[in-house]
Scaffold this motif. Structure first.
Motif, PDB file in Angstrom:
ATOM      1  N   ARG A  59       0.827  -1.211   0.000  1.00  0.00           N
ATOM      2  CA  ARG A  59       0.000   0.000   0.000  1.00  0.00           C
ATOM      3  C   ARG A  59       0.866   1.268   0.000  1.00  0.00           C
ATOM      4  O   ARG A  59       0.569   2.247  -0.669  1.00  0.00           O
ATOM      5  CB  ARG A  59      -0.914   0.012   1.211  1.00  0.00           C
ATOM      6  N   LYS A  60       1.969   1.168   0.796  1.00  0.00           N
ATOM      7  CA  LYS A  60       2.878   2.305   0.858  1.00  0.00           C
ATOM      8  C   LYS A  60       3.522   2.557  -0.498  1.00  0.00           C
ATOM      9  O   LYS A  60       3.660   3.706  -0.949  1.00  0.00           O
ATOM     10  CB  LYS A  60       3.949   2.048   1.919  1.00  0.00           C
TER      11      LYS A  60
ATOM     12  N   LYS B 151       2.255   1.711  -3.414  1.00  0.00           N
ATOM     13  CA  LYS B 151       1.217   2.208  -4.324  1.00  0.00           C
ATOM     14  C   LYS B 151       0.972   3.704  -4.088  1.00  0.00           C
ATOM     15  O   LYS B 151       0.783   4.479  -5.031  1.00  0.00           O
ATOM     16  CB  LYS B 151      -0.089   1.431  -4.129  1.00  0.00           C
ATOM     17  N   LEU B 152       1.003   4.098  -2.793  1.00  0.00           N
ATOM     18  CA  LEU B 152       0.761   5.500  -2.462  1.00  0.00           C
ATOM     19  C   LEU B 152       1.888   6.392  -2.988  1.00  0.00           C
ATOM     20  O   LEU B 152       1.646   7.458  -3.549  1.00  0.00           O
ATOM     21  CB  LEU B 152       0.624   5.652  -0.953  1.00  0.00           C
TER      22      LEU B 152
ATOM     23  N   ASN C 100       3.957   5.700  -5.491  1.00  0.00           N
ATOM     24  CA  ASN C 100       3.875   5.733  -6.955  1.00  0.00           C
ATOM     25  C   ASN C 100       2.752   6.667  -7.418  1.00  0.00           C
ATOM     26  O   ASN C 100       2.899   7.404  -8.403  1.00  0.00           O
ATOM     27  CB  ASN C 100       3.636   4.331  -7.508  1.00  0.00           C
ATOM     28  N   THR C 101       1.649   6.611  -6.680  1.00  0.00           N
ATOM     29  CA  THR C 101       0.515   7.488  -7.033  1.00  0.00           C
ATOM     30  C   THR C 101       0.922   8.958  -6.920  1.00  0.00           C
ATOM     31  O   THR C 101       0.633   9.772  -7.802  1.00  0.00           O
ATOM     32  CB  THR C 101      -0.684   7.208  -6.104  1.00  0.00           C
TER      33      THR C 101
ATOM     34  N   LEU D 114      -6.641  10.412  -9.315  1.00  0.00           N
ATOM     35  CA  LEU D 114      -6.005   9.801  -8.140  1.00  0.00           C
ATOM     36  C   LEU D 114      -6.514   8.370  -7.911  1.00  0.00           C
ATOM     37  O   LEU D 114      -5.728   7.452  -7.568  1.00  0.00           O
ATOM     38  CB  LEU D 114      -6.273  10.655  -6.901  1.00  0.00           C
ATOM     39  N   ILE D 115      -7.800   8.160  -8.109  1.00  0.00           N
ATOM     40  CA  ILE D 115      -8.357   6.797  -7.975  1.00  0.00           C
ATOM     41  C   ILE D 115      -7.718   5.869  -9.005  1.00  0.00           C
ATOM     42  O   ILE D 115      -7.333   4.726  -8.701  1.00  0.00           O
ATOM     43  CB  ILE D 115      -9.888   6.828  -8.141  1.00  0.00           C
TER      44      ILE D 115
ATOM     45  N   LEU E  78      -4.774   6.235 -10.572  1.00  0.00           N
ATOM     46  CA  LEU E  78      -3.347   6.013 -10.315  1.00  0.00           C
ATOM     47  C   LEU E  78      -3.131   5.034  -9.156  1.00  0.00           C
ATOM     48  O   LEU E  78      -2.195   4.207  -9.189  1.00  0.00           O
ATOM     49  CB  LEU E  78      -2.660   7.350 -10.006  1.00  0.00           C
ATOM     50  N   TYR E  79      -3.980   5.110  -8.163  1.00  0.00           N
ATOM     51  CA  TYR E  79      -3.808   4.220  -7.004  1.00  0.00           C
ATOM     52  C   TYR E  79      -4.191   2.782  -7.349  1.00  0.00           C
ATOM     53  O   TYR E  79      -3.579   1.831  -6.864  1.00  0.00           O
ATOM     54  CB  TYR E  79      -4.668   4.740  -5.836  1.00  0.00           C
ATOM     55  N   HIS E  80      -5.208   2.623  -8.209  1.00  0.00           N
ATOM     56  CA  HIS E  80      -5.685   1.269  -8.544  1.00  0.00           C
ATOM     57  C   HIS E  80      -5.386   0.920  -9.993  1.00  0.00           C
ATOM     58  O   HIS E  80      -6.080   0.078 -10.581  1.00  0.00           O
ATOM     59  CB  HIS E  80      -7.210   1.187  -8.317  1.00  0.00           C
ATOM     60  N   GLN E  81      -4.352   1.501 -10.570  1.00  0.00           N
ATOM     61  CA  GLN E  81      -4.129   1.326 -11.995  1.00  0.00           C
ATOM     62  C   GLN E  81      -3.841  -0.116 -12.396  1.00  0.00           C
ATOM     63  O   GLN E  81      -4.232  -0.558 -13.487  1.00  0.00           O
ATOM     64  CB  GLN E  81      -3.004   2.243 -12.478  1.00  0.00           C
TER      65      GLN E  81
END
Length: 724
Positions: free
Chosen positions: A7-8, A10-11, A13-14, A61-62, A64-67
């Protein structure tokens, strides 16, 4: 642990991708801004793109976080709802925010016919993309009566100078109070200009401030010092232009900037008179003061002072027009068409100029007057709405209010005032007339009483509404009560015409060369109206012993004075006689004037015109010419002269100046004119053997005392001997 780490990652990278997005978006906006500026395209596109990039950020943002998941087309329900909803709401917001904005070019081409008949084309900045600059009074640091006029003069002359630049929309108001400046400017502008000045020896020192509109805080200031007042004004206008955000370069549309002393005047006494609205004195001091001639011609036309005088003045302005900037030259063309009553030509000219300057007060006043001539209330409404949408200010707002009431749209103006009075409570009084027209007398009276408490010094302008509310307290007017006012009324003092007619159960008034407005019953035979902030009106019908309407006693209540005028009612008999006379059908005119006088025995001037027709038709041209030559000459402040075989008269003294009129003989020593219907000029032999001139006035007293009167005393000098 691995889940937390994932998660960290992903955050992080986002955030990295989003930061890159922001940098790319900002770079793109800078490029677009350059392109728009380079090719003169609406800057609103930058704002649209900025809000689009910001508005789309939640969905981005949604993504990029869940790409990883979304790229595999695994989309959850919340994402199926949120992302389309985000885009839909963003589009709606942009539509309402920019739907009425001009997204095309910031410039347009205007073609017009020059004085030799050739078609010229000029590129100008559209009004929407000009920078609004309100300019107010400058404070005098050290009391000095010789420069006291500059506290308004600096602002007014800067306004004239800045008008040359079509990237700007300057506005000048005679305001020195800081509170009032903030109140007026904050309604429609981001900043305003004022300052201070003083005379130190032979030099003038002017400190100019550009202030934030909502609090009066100085954003930029600069002090200009030197002996040449007009040179200082040129320097100040450059300062204002640059600090307003308009630094001209090869990408900007440049306009000719004439030095202010070239097209106004180098004479400080003439400038002082001009600033104080004494245009006659201004061009008497400086014979080449073209702008003063133009402004006096405008005022003469607006108040219908006299056609011959206005034509003389505008002809002088026309001969000097090449001294002026192009816009002022075009105003001279329009004013000249009005002075010679070429209304079709004036309408064509003014509509063309409204394409260049859609918010110009002079052009819009002329258009509104033309609509009044044709009773085109719908055109008035459309033009007033466009003006207010293009440039919302006090002038356009009051005209829109008037047009709305003329067209029965008082709800529109009430809603508009409700919106603006949150910012500026003082404008609440504009609702008084619309509320009365709606029938909400109680609410209207409440607003009126509140206004009186807040403005105790405005008691004179309140007088019209005092009468209106006193009458409406016990009376409910009906449309039949208004019918008695309809018709045309002619001033006894000048060439002004008032016309009243009923449309959609409301009484409309048109003042010639001015505009249409609404009148409200103020008594069984009286009416009133107007905006308390500007000036109010009250009119009372005058009737003879048989109840026939003779005329209208009209009162205009200004802040510190009242103008009292009598207007004759023109019935069909009088209108027919006037038409025959204007067509020079003298035989028919004589017969018709006799009939008109029979039905209107108090209209003494009708008998005078008939006597003039009888006199000139019974005499040969040579004898009348000899008679005119006998009386020509200077009699104190009165001057009589021959021009084109006609006798003309003008009085010009230290305190009084009358307009030029043609004198028409009614006997061997008496003359009338068709500008001042209530005057007879008589020439008599003085006991000294010299000729003397004396004038008789037709008095319409409050006791209905209709009689000719000769007044000559210590207060009124009305007897002048012919100079040797």
């Amino acid at each position: 642990m691995s889940t937390v780490s994932n998660r960290k990652k992903k955050l992080i990278n986002t955030l990295k991708f989003f930061a890159a997005y922001l940098v790319a978006a900002w770079t793109f906006l800078q490029f677009v801004d350059w392109v728009l500026n380079r090719y003169h395209i609406s800057p609103h596109w930058v704002d649209i793109l900025l809000w689009f990039f910001i508005g789309i950020s939640p969905s981005l943002l949604i993504y990029l976080y869940h790409q990883e998941r979304l790229n595999k087309r695994v989309i959850k329900l919340r994402e199926k709802i949120f992302i389309p909803l985000n885009i839909f709401l963003l589009i709606i917001a942009l539509y309402f925010g920019f739907g009425n904005s001009d997204l095309g070019a910031t410039t347009k081409n205007i073609s017009y016919e020059n004085e030799i008949g050739e078609i010229e084309t000029k590129t100008i900045t559209k009004e929407e993309f000009r920078i609004g600059i309100p300019i107010y009074g400058f404070k005098q640091i050290d009391k000095d009566s010789t420069t006291d006029w500059m506290r308004y003069g600096i602002g007014k002359l800067l306004y004239e100078d800045l008008l040359q630049n079509k990237n700007l929309s300057p506005e000048f108001e005679y305001i020195t109070s800081t509170t009032t400046k903030i109140r007026e400017a904050s309604l429609f502008y981001d900043f305003y200009v004022d300052g201070s000045y003083q005379k130190v020896g032979d030099e003038i020192k002017i400190t100019t401030h550009i202030r934030k509109a909502n609090n009066g805080k100085s954003i930029k200031k600069q002090t200009f010092t030197g002996p040449d007042f007009m040179k200082l004004l040129d320097d100040i206008s450059v300062f204002i232009t640059s600090e307003a955000g308009l630094v001209e370069n090869h990408n900007n549309l440049n306009y000719i900037d004439l030095p202010i002393n070239e097209f106004i005047s180098n004479s400080l006494p003439a400038l002082e008179a001009y600033v104080n609205y004494d245009y006659r004195k201004a061009y008497d001091i400086d014979k080449y003061f073209a702008l003063a001639y133009l402004e006096e011609a405008k005022r003469n036309t607006l108040y219908n002072r006299g056609k011959l005088e206005t034509q003389d003045i505008i002809d002088k302005a026309f001969s000097l027009k090449n001294k002026l900037p192009l816009q002022k030259q075009l105003e001279i063309y329009i004013q000249r068409s009005l002075a010679y009553e070429r209304y079709d030509e004036a309408e064509k000219q003014v509509k063309l100029q409204l394409e260049v300057d859609p918010t110009n007060e002079f052009y819009n006043r002329v258009l509104f007057a033309i609509y009044g001539e044709t009773k085109n209330t719908e055109g008035f409404m459309a033009a007033a709405e466009k003006l207010f949408n293009d440039d919302a200010n006090s002038f356009s707002g009051l005209n829109l209010a008037e047009a709305a009431m003329v067209n029965g749209e008082e709800n529109q103006i009430i809603e508009a005032v409700n919106k603006y009075e949150v910012i500026q409570p003082a404008i609440s009084a504009i609702k008084i007339e619309p509320l009365i027209l709606k029938g909400d007398i109680k609410k209207a009276r409440s607003v009126f009483e509140e206004y009186k408490l807040s403005n105790p010094n405005n008691s004179n302008r309140n007088r019209a509404y005092d009468s209106i509310f006193n009458y409406l307290k016990d009376n409910k007017p009906k449309i039949d009560d208004l019918k008695q006012f309809t018709g045309i009324y002619r001033s006894q003092n000048n060439e002004l015409l008032l016309e009243f007619w009923i449309k959609d159960n409301r009484l409309i008034r048109f003042v010639k060369n001015q505009t249409m407005d609404i009148m409200i019953p103020a008594g069984p035979d009286a009416l009133g109206g107007g905006f308390i902030q500007n000036g109010t009106f009250y009119g009372k019908l005058i009737k003879d012993n048989n109840g026939k309407i003779i005329g209208l006693h009209n009162y205009q209540f200004n802040w510190n004075n009242t103008i009292d005028r009598f207007h004759w009612k023109l019935d069909d008999h009088i209108l027919a006689a006037n038409e025959a006379y204007e067509n020079q059908d003298l035989k028919a005119a004589d017969s018709l004037y006799k009939i008109a006088f029979k039905y209107n025995p108090k209209h003494s001037y009708l008998k005078n015109i008939s006597e003039h027709i009888n006199y000139i038709t019974s005499k040969n041209i040579d004898s009348i010419q000899l008679q005119n030559e006998k009386f020509a000459g200077t009699y104190g402040s009165r001057k009589f002269w021959i021009e084109d075989n006609k006798l003309f008269y003008k009085r010009k003294g230290e305190e009084t100046e009358l307009v030029k009129v043609e004198l028409l003989p009614i006997s061997e020593n008496r003359y009338i004119d068709l500008t001042r219907l209530g005057t007879i000029m008589e020439f008599a032999e003085d006991p000294s053997g010299k000729l003397a001139s004396k004038a008789y006035s037709y008095v319409v007293g409050k006791e209905l005392r209709f009689e000719w009167e000769f007044v000559n005393n210590e207060e009124v000098v009305n007897y002048f001997l012919k100079d040797d």
